[in-house]
Motif scaffolding. Structure first.
Motif: not given
Length: 223
Positions: A77-106
């Motif tokens: 029931g958390l707000s969208a903003r609080t859920r975003r903060a929760m994702r950022r600090s407590r959840i690491g997410y890995v997508f199926q396609d390697p290209a979707d997980n990374l930034l080309d320039y880093l």
């Protein structure tokens, strides 16, 4: 399993997709727990609801009904903003396609530095590079890495700063057997360091290293 061992859990999770005025059940009454220091694998046929469940548990989607907790905090029931903060600090997410997980320039090091800034802590970055066999690639950008190396970088990016749980959706699906084996080894290494891992997979080599198996059939947990 005691309450102190689990870092992510849910009860009675329901979710449906609207189709021609009706709702097709993707998940029905799902309950599971994810303990720290272990790999929990969600398995089942295509269309069984695995990816939908992972997105709900990772705060990317809201369930229609049911409750989800992360580190004892109910997130449903958390707000969208609080859920975003929760994702950022407590959840690491890995997508199926390697290209979707990374930034080309880093570079590899750049990705880990970014993850540390996002989570506000840089604990374990150097050790992760070693555990995942990436030390010799630290200065490389994604296009200079193989698919398996990219996916290991994605795992490192997800795990920097010791989030509560790393969630990976079919992390070996786009990889050849050799690259998949290295990713499986990396997942095991993260869990052995105390990280909670939740993943969905069709890959028997991934299921074999899992500490816990949750089988979904038609949106319901079997057994």
């Amino acid at each position: 399993m005691t309450h102190d061992e689990r870092v992510l859990w849910c009860e009675g999770v329901e979710y449906g997709y609207p189709t021609r005025g009706e709702s097709v059940r993707a998940l029905s009454g799902v309950a599971l727990s994810v303990p720290r220091g272990a790999i929990t694998a969600v398995v089942g046929p295509s269309g069984s609801g695995k990816s939908t469940l992972l997105k709900i548990l990772a705060c990317l989607e809201r369930p229609e009904d049911g409750r989800v907790w992360i580190d004892g905090t109910e997130v449903t029931g958390l707000s969208a903003r609080t859920r975003r903060a929760m994702r950022r600090s407590r959840i690491g997410y890995v997508f199926q396609d390697p290209a979707d997980n990374l930034l080309d320039y880093l570079t590899v090091s750049g990705h880990l530095a970014l993850a540390a800034r996002l989570r506000g802590r840089d604990t374990g970055a150097d050790a992760l590079v070693d555990v995942l066999g990436l030390a010799h690639r630290a200065g490389h950008v994604p296009r200079r890495l193989s698919g398996g190396e990219q996916q290991r970088v994605a795992l490192a990016f997800a795990a920097v700063g010791s989030p509560s749980v790393v969630v990976a959706d079919e992390p070996t699906a786009q990889l050849d057997r050799s690259s998949a084996a290295r990713v499986v080894e990396a997942l095991r290494g993260l869990a052995d360091r105390g990280q909670a891992i939740l993943l969905a997979t069709h890959d028997p080599s991934v299921s074999r290293v899992a500490d816990r198996i949750v089988e979904l059939v038609d949106g319901r947990v079997e057994g």
